[in-house]
Scaffold this motif. Sequence first.
Motif, mmCIF file in Angstrom:
data_model
loop_
_atom_site.group_PDB
_atom_site.id
_atom_site.type_symbol
_atom_site.label_atom_id
_atom_site.label_comp_id
_atom_site.label_asym_id
_atom_site.label_seq_id
_atom_site.Cartn_x
_atom_site.Cartn_y
_atom_site.Cartn_z
ATOM 1 N N LEU A 75 0.949 -1.013 0.180
ATOM 2 C CA LEU A 75 -0.083 -0.085 -0.014
ATOM 3 C C LEU A 75 0.869 1.244 0.031
ATOM 4 N N ALA A 76 2.058 1.344 0.571
ATOM 5 C CA ALA A 76 3.033 2.263 0.365
ATOM 6 C C ALA A 76 3.383 2.602 -0.753
ATOM 7 N N ALA A 77 3.805 1.519 -1.606
ATOM 8 C CA ALA A 77 4.454 1.460 -2.931
ATOM 9 C C ALA A 77 3.492 2.221 -3.865
ATOM 10 N N VAL A 100 -1.391 -7.084 -2.440
ATOM 11 C CA VAL A 100 -1.614 -7.463 -1.119
ATOM 12 C C VAL A 100 -2.219 -8.943 -0.970
ATOM 13 N N ALA A 101 -2.995 -9.439 -1.991
ATOM 14 C CA ALA A 101 -3.429 -10.684 -1.698
ATOM 15 C C ALA A 101 -2.208 -11.854 -1.782
ATOM 16 N N LEU A 102 -1.040 -11.490 -2.171
ATOM 17 C CA LEU A 102 -0.040 -12.687 -2.048
ATOM 18 C C LEU A 102 0.236 -13.126 -0.514
ATOM 19 N N ASP A 165 -11.027 9.174 -0.460
ATOM 20 C CA ASP A 165 -10.922 8.805 -1.544
ATOM 21 C C ASP A 165 -9.757 7.598 -1.577
ATOM 22 N N LYS A 166 -9.148 7.121 -0.364
ATOM 23 C CA LYS A 166 -8.346 6.083 -0.159
ATOM 24 C C LYS A 166 -8.930 4.895 0.651
ATOM 25 N N ALA A 167 -7.796 3.851 0.682
ATOM 26 C CA ALA A 167 -8.626 2.764 1.090
ATOM 27 C C ALA A 167 -7.327 2.264 2.108
ATOM 28 N N LYS A 168 -7.626 1.411 3.299
ATOM 29 C CA LYS A 168 -7.100 0.976 4.306
ATOM 30 C C LYS A 168 -7.025 -0.611 4.204
#
Length: 174
Positions: A75-77, A100-102, A165-168
């Motif tokens: 998420l940072a990248a 993220v799924a990996l 407008d973002k996701a965590k």
Amino acid sequence: MISRKSVCGIAATAVVLTMITACGSDSDSDSSASSTTASATNDMRSSIAATASSALSSARNTAQQGIQEAINVALAAAPITFDSGSSDLGALDVATINAVALPLKGNDTKIRITTYAQDSDKSAAEALAKSRGDNIAAELESAGIDKSRITVKAEVDPKDQNVVDKAKIEVVPD
């Protein structure tokens, strides 16, 4: 990276071996000695069980922390972001979701997706935030993550305007 199942399996095997080694024979002919030995053995078994439970919990926490760190790196990248008023995911967002799924594959770690939206109409903002979260969840499902492991939380008009407008995505502790 060692999977959570591997860590749990190793910890469980160590506990079983420790219990087998620690539990000796109670075949003394003296009944008071036998009673004392049985009591000491039960105390030792309880102590071993408590230690094993603590070790297993620690292994799970360590595995979950590693998974959260991998999610944070992805998420940072490339943060998952949305155009104002939209719940559509872009190609870069989908690539981030696949990253993220990996670390979520090969274990049963649960996650919470929190999405945000802002609008003067609270119900419209909530619907938009939920749609955003549902779209991320659907992408994770298509990447092989079981739906039962994913919770979506929609937040309206957050105090921190930097998250609109973002996701965590966060690991949910067991």
